[in-house]
Design a protein around this motif. Structure first.
Motif, short mmCIF file in Angstrom:
data_model
loop_
_atom_site.label_atom_id
_atom_site.label_comp_id
_atom_site.label_asym_id
_atom_site.label_seq_id
_atom_site.Cartn_x
_atom_site.Cartn_y
_atom_site.Cartn_z
N CYS A 276 5.13 -2.89 2.32
CA CYS A 276 5.85 -2.34 1.16
C CYS A 276 5.02 -1.21 0.58
N ASP A 277 5.70 -0.21 0.04
CA ASP A 277 4.97 0.93 -0.53
C ASP A 277 4.81 0.84 -2.04
N ARG B 127 -1.39 1.68 5.09
CA ARG B 127 -0.48 0.54 5.24
C ARG B 127 -0.24 0.24 6.72
N ALA B 128 -0.02 1.27 7.54
CA ALA B 128 0.21 1.08 8.98
C ALA B 128 -1.03 0.47 9.64
N GLU C 184 0.86 -1.18 0.00
CA GLU C 184 0.00 0.00 0.00
C GLU C 184 0.89 1.23 0.00
N ASP C 185 0.63 2.17 -0.93
CA ASP C 185 1.48 3.36 -0.99
C ASP C 185 1.07 4.45 -0.01
N ASP C 186 -0.13 4.39 0.54
CA ASP C 186 -0.56 5.35 1.56
C ASP C 186 -0.04 4.84 2.91
N ALA C 187 0.90 5.57 3.50
CA ALA C 187 1.57 5.12 4.72
C ALA C 187 0.59 4.88 5.87
N GLU C 188 -0.43 5.71 6.00
CA GLU C 188 -1.38 5.55 7.10
C GLU C 188 -2.23 4.30 6.92
#
Length: 182
Positions: free
Chosen positions: A89-90, A72-73, A66-70
């Protein structure tokens, strides 16, 4: 299935993938897998972990792409509650690097359709379905995706996804024995 047979199977799949116009990242990965399979067929290396039903079990990994860090977290935190180890992974390219190194350990690939980088989640899913067919594929997106674009063995969960749906897929990935490659 012996590695040399896997290499032969990958070689035939690779030829058909080239006809469909595969991104260079995937084509390079397939060439590396073919070369590794041929070398392994000659070397016959010992397995790196025990039978999944034996003791000790092979480590099982959930890969969140997922490219959105939030987001993905959030997915990583949710999957940390399962028995799977979690790695985020982003981009699809970063996920392919992980899969190349640890593909036999990956039980679940949870990927967004829209990703940063040259490859999108659908291209990643097709690569995983072809090269790592034992991994459970879960795709997600806030945008409509037509079923023909999603690999047959993949599950699609629209965004915003419910945590219970993601946890159920992780449970299936962790509890179901890996399918046999035919």
């Amino acid at each position: 299935m012996p590695l040399d047979q896997i290499g032969e199977t990958l070689a035939s799949v690779y030829d058909s993938l080239l006809a469909e116009g595969v991104p260079e990242h995937l084509a390079a990965l397939v060439r590396q897998v073919r070369q590794s399979a041929a070398e392994a067929g000659r070397a016959r290396a010992e397995p790196t972990c025990a039978d999944p039903r034996g003791d000790p079990p092979c480590p099982r990994l959930a890969l969140v792409v997922e490219d959105d860090a939030e987001v993905r977290a959030l997915a990583e935190t949710l999957l940390d509650e399962t028995e799977l180890d979690v790695l985020g992974c982003d981009s699809a390219e970063a996920a392919l690097d992980v899969l190349q190194a640890r593909g036999g350990e990956v039980a679940l690939v949870f990927a967004d359709v829209r990703l940063a980088g040259e490859m999108n989640g659908l291209q990643l899913a097709r690569a995983v379905a072809t090269l790592w067919p034992r991994a459970r594929l879960v795709l997600t997106s806030g945008h409509a995706v037509r079923r023909p674009e999603v690999p047959e063995n993949a599950v699609f969960i629209p965004k915003p996804w419910r945590p219970i749906d993601v946890l159920l897929e992780a449970e299936r990935a962790a509890s179901e024995p890996p399918s046999t490659i035919v």
